[in-house]
Design a protein around this motif. Sequence first.
Motif, mmCIF file in Angstrom:
data_model
loop_
_atom_site.group_PDB
_atom_site.id
_atom_site.type_symbol
_atom_site.label_atom_id
_atom_site.label_comp_id
_atom_site.label_asym_id
_atom_site.label_seq_id
_atom_site.Cartn_x
_atom_site.Cartn_y
_atom_site.Cartn_z
ATOM 1 N N GLN A 65 -6.937 -3.586 -3.188
ATOM 2 C CA GLN A 65 -7.008 -3.192 -4.363
ATOM 3 C C GLN A 65 -7.842 -1.691 -4.492
ATOM 4 O O GLN A 65 -7.341 -0.756 -5.031
ATOM 5 N N PRO A 66 -9.095 -1.739 -4.205
ATOM 6 C CA PRO A 66 -9.660 -0.369 -4.158
ATOM 7 C C PRO A 66 -8.965 0.696 -3.114
ATOM 8 O O PRO A 66 -9.068 1.723 -3.711
ATOM 9 N N ALA A 67 -8.618 0.378 -2.170
ATOM 10 C CA ALA A 67 -7.946 1.195 -1.224
ATOM 11 C C ALA A 67 -6.786 1.897 -2.108
ATOM 12 O O ALA A 67 -6.445 3.137 -1.596
ATOM 13 N N ILE A 68 -5.832 1.103 -2.840
ATOM 14 C CA ILE A 68 -4.952 1.822 -3.610
ATOM 15 C C ILE A 68 -5.126 2.659 -4.546
ATOM 16 O O ILE A 68 -4.857 3.865 -4.758
ATOM 17 N N VAL A 69 -6.435 2.536 -5.110
ATOM 18 C CA VAL A 69 -7.090 3.177 -6.235
ATOM 19 C C VAL A 69 -7.570 4.369 -5.815
ATOM 20 O O VAL A 69 -7.187 5.601 -6.337
ATOM 21 N N ILE A 70 -8.326 4.235 -4.724
ATOM 22 C CA ILE A 70 -9.166 5.529 -4.155
ATOM 23 C C ILE A 70 -8.037 6.659 -3.481
ATOM 24 O O ILE A 70 -8.211 7.549 -3.763
ATOM 25 N N THR A 71 -7.058 6.036 -2.892
ATOM 26 C CA THR A 71 -6.031 6.941 -2.342
ATOM 27 C C THR A 71 -5.168 7.722 -3.290
ATOM 28 O O THR A 71 -4.868 8.978 -3.113
ATOM 29 N N TYR A 100 0.823 -1.215 0.107
ATOM 30 C CA TYR A 100 -0.103 0.024 0.004
ATOM 31 C C TYR A 100 1.006 1.103 0.089
ATOM 32 O O TYR A 100 0.789 2.175 -0.840
ATOM 33 N N TYR A 101 1.784 1.203 0.918
ATOM 34 C CA TYR A 101 2.648 2.463 0.800
ATOM 35 C C TYR A 101 3.579 2.406 -0.272
ATOM 36 O O TYR A 101 3.503 3.718 -0.724
ATOM 37 N N GLY A 102 3.903 1.743 -0.744
ATOM 38 C CA GLY A 102 4.770 1.741 -2.109
ATOM 39 C C GLY A 102 3.882 2.122 -3.356
ATOM 40 O O GLY A 102 4.212 2.878 -3.958
ATOM 41 N N SER A 103 2.677 1.651 -3.391
ATOM 42 C CA SER A 103 1.823 2.220 -4.549
ATOM 43 C C SER A 103 1.235 3.283 -4.501
ATOM 44 O O SER A 103 0.981 3.884 -5.625
ATOM 45 N N VAL A 104 1.240 3.798 -3.233
ATOM 46 C CA VAL A 104 0.589 5.355 -3.065
ATOM 47 C C VAL A 104 1.687 6.421 -2.970
ATOM 48 O O VAL A 104 1.468 7.357 -3.564
ATOM 49 N N TRP A 105 2.701 6.200 -2.119
ATOM 50 C CA TRP A 105 3.604 7.377 -1.832
ATOM 51 C C TRP A 105 4.873 7.064 -2.887
ATOM 52 O O TRP A 105 5.703 8.143 -2.782
ATOM 53 N N LEU A 106 5.367 5.832 -3.553
ATOM 54 C CA LEU A 106 6.300 5.934 -4.054
ATOM 55 C C LEU A 106 6.219 5.857 -5.820
ATOM 56 O O LEU A 106 6.447 6.671 -6.393
#
Length: 366
Positions: free
Chosen positions: A112-118, A70-76
């Motif tokens: 999966q939706p958490a990554i997309v929404i964030t 989650y961290y890598g997909s959103v912030w990196l």
Amino acid sequence: MWEKLKRVHYMFHIALVFIIFPVAGAISGEYPLFLLMWTAIFVTAYYAVLLSNHRLIQFFSWWLLIAYIYYGSVWLNTGFTWYIFYLSNLLIYELDDISFKSWRFLTFVALQPAIVITNYLMGNFGPAELLFFIVTFLFSDGLTFGLHRIQMTERIKEEKVKQNAQLNLFMAENERNRIGRDLHDSLGHTFAMLSVKAELAQQFLQMEAYDKAAKELQEVQEISKKSMADVRRIINNLKERTLDEELVTIRAMLEMSGIQVEIDNQLNVASIPPSQQSTISMILLEAATNIIKHAQAKKSWFSLVKKDDKLVLDIRDDGCGFQKLTGQELHSIRERLVTMSGRVEILSSKTPTQVRIELPYGGKEA
């Protein structure tokens, strides 16, 4: 620990080759240096899930994997989304945890939706990112469910093989016990008598009471002839199956396979010729075996009645039924009925599946 590590499939180790990307990114300055420590924690958690049987360790390790992706997909970098395949592989091949009742599977889906929404809320979202997420998640979910389905199919096949082996063993044991009972009941007493008579004859010979010895030897000869006749009878009986005995065997087979069974036998078995009892027994045994191997049933019903001059056998189950009727179904049963002028009819091909077998009372041959 080393022994456990050796038992882990080599593909789980090879999969870690992709860890080189965040490591290289941190070293080159593209990502912050603390990602090296974060990645080391990810690898540790990955092996903890593979190796540890402790529920609490597995729980925290799984959440560390989720947090890293989650961290890598959103912030990196959205490319970190590909790491969701680590979770997919663990779910399928190691944890066997594909179920909507499983918290691991629910977190896998919710991630999966958490990554997309964030990413959308943070403004890291465009047509290219949307397409990437759709392709990645569709591929990962399709792969997860597809491989799980293949795995379940293979497992069912293995269970069927084990079940069939157990049934064959049970039937062989049942037949062996039957032969043993017949031999004990028929020949046990006979051999005891032969032993006594032979000893008496030996004693009379020693006493020079030849007439009495001859009499005992004559009786030994008569008992031997009778025992030979008993052996022939036992061998002939092995070719014929008593209906009452076989119904007990059929019930045991089905219950051993986890299938409930109700048997309604309204026939006067004593009035049915032995040859026809044997045929009926083999037909019912074949039907029970088909239910166990192919029907995927939970319940089954057997009805045996006499209507006018016919014997009617109704067999029903709540299984999957026949996928397509070609006229070649139940060929083994049809072959047995040919010589008895009988017939088989599929009254219902789907749940409940029902087959009716009719044959002349008394077993008139064609």
